[in-house]
Motif scaffolding. Structure first.
Motif: not given
Ligand SMILES: N[C@@H](CCC(=O)N[C@@H](CS)C(=O)NCC(=O)O)C(=O)O
Length: 198
Positions: A128-144
């Motif tokens: 749950t922690k891992a997927t919550r973190g991945l969802d956060y990253l998906e919504a807040n991707m670092p600028r390329s």
């Protein structure tokens, strides 16, 4: 200077990529933490990798201390000078490393516990922690950007570790993470070779 490492270890992958990117010459020494060799435990009482040992014999661990050391040592900076931006990059790194912590906890639960003692609730909590973190990253991707930083190296490591240990379990609904990873691989082939491997 050498880094005690193993190819599947995500934190080892991050610091080896960082050293390469920062133009620092390091010898990578394959290390089996289960065997607890003297070279490892004499330098790091925790017996964990990565552990960096300087030419003067100073031991540096854990991976975030190594990243800061490499930042001060190399020809290319791994963290921005601007305080606000630096904090952003350090927090991105902490998130990606933290997700790796959860994934590793899941791996270790299966690897080191007898099957009848594997605790499903614990596994679920970590996932749950891992997927919550991945969802956060998906919504807040670092600028390329063309220039990399410690946060992006941690992200490349995390996605590499997911691809290695959790294939088919994380990609759905996360196209940006997948695209970012593919772009990283094509932009930095010399680093791609150091992402987590079996
Ligand atoms: N927070 C540490 C984590 C290091 C870590 O857990 N490394 C794992 C390999 S990926 C390890 O050494 N495991 C063996 C053990 O815990 O005994 C870091 O960032 O370096």
């Amino acid at each position: 200077m050498k880094i005690l490492y193993s190819p599947a270890s995500p934190y080892s992958s991050k610091v080896r990529m960082a050293a390469k990117y920062a133009g620092i010459d390091v010898e990578s020494v394959l290390t089996d933490t289960n065997a607890a060799p003297a070279e490892l435990v004499d330098n790091n009482p925790l017996g964990k990798i990565p552990t960096l040992v300087t030419d003067e014999g100073q031991a540096v661990y854990d991976s975030r201390a190594i990243m800061q050391f490499l930042d001060r040592t190399g020809s290319k900076r791994l963290y921005p000078r601007n305080a606000v931006k630096r904090t952003e990059v350090e927090v991105l790194e902490a998130l990606c490393d933290g997700i790796c912590d959860c994934l590793l906890a899941i791996m270790y639960e299966h690897r080191f516990r007898p099957e009848e003692k594997v605790h499903q609730e614990w596994l679920d909590k970590q996932w749950t922690k891992a997927t919550r973190g991945l969802d956060y990253l998906e919504a807040n991707m670092p600028r390329s950007t063309k220039a990399l930083n410690g946060g992006q190296l941690a992200l490349a490591t995390l996605i590499g570790y997911l691809a290695l240990r959790f294939p088919g379990k994380w990609e759905r609904g996360r196209p940006k993470l997948k695209r970012w990873s593919a772009k990283f691989a094509s932009n930095f082939p010399e680093l791609e070779a150091m992402r987590p491997r079996p």
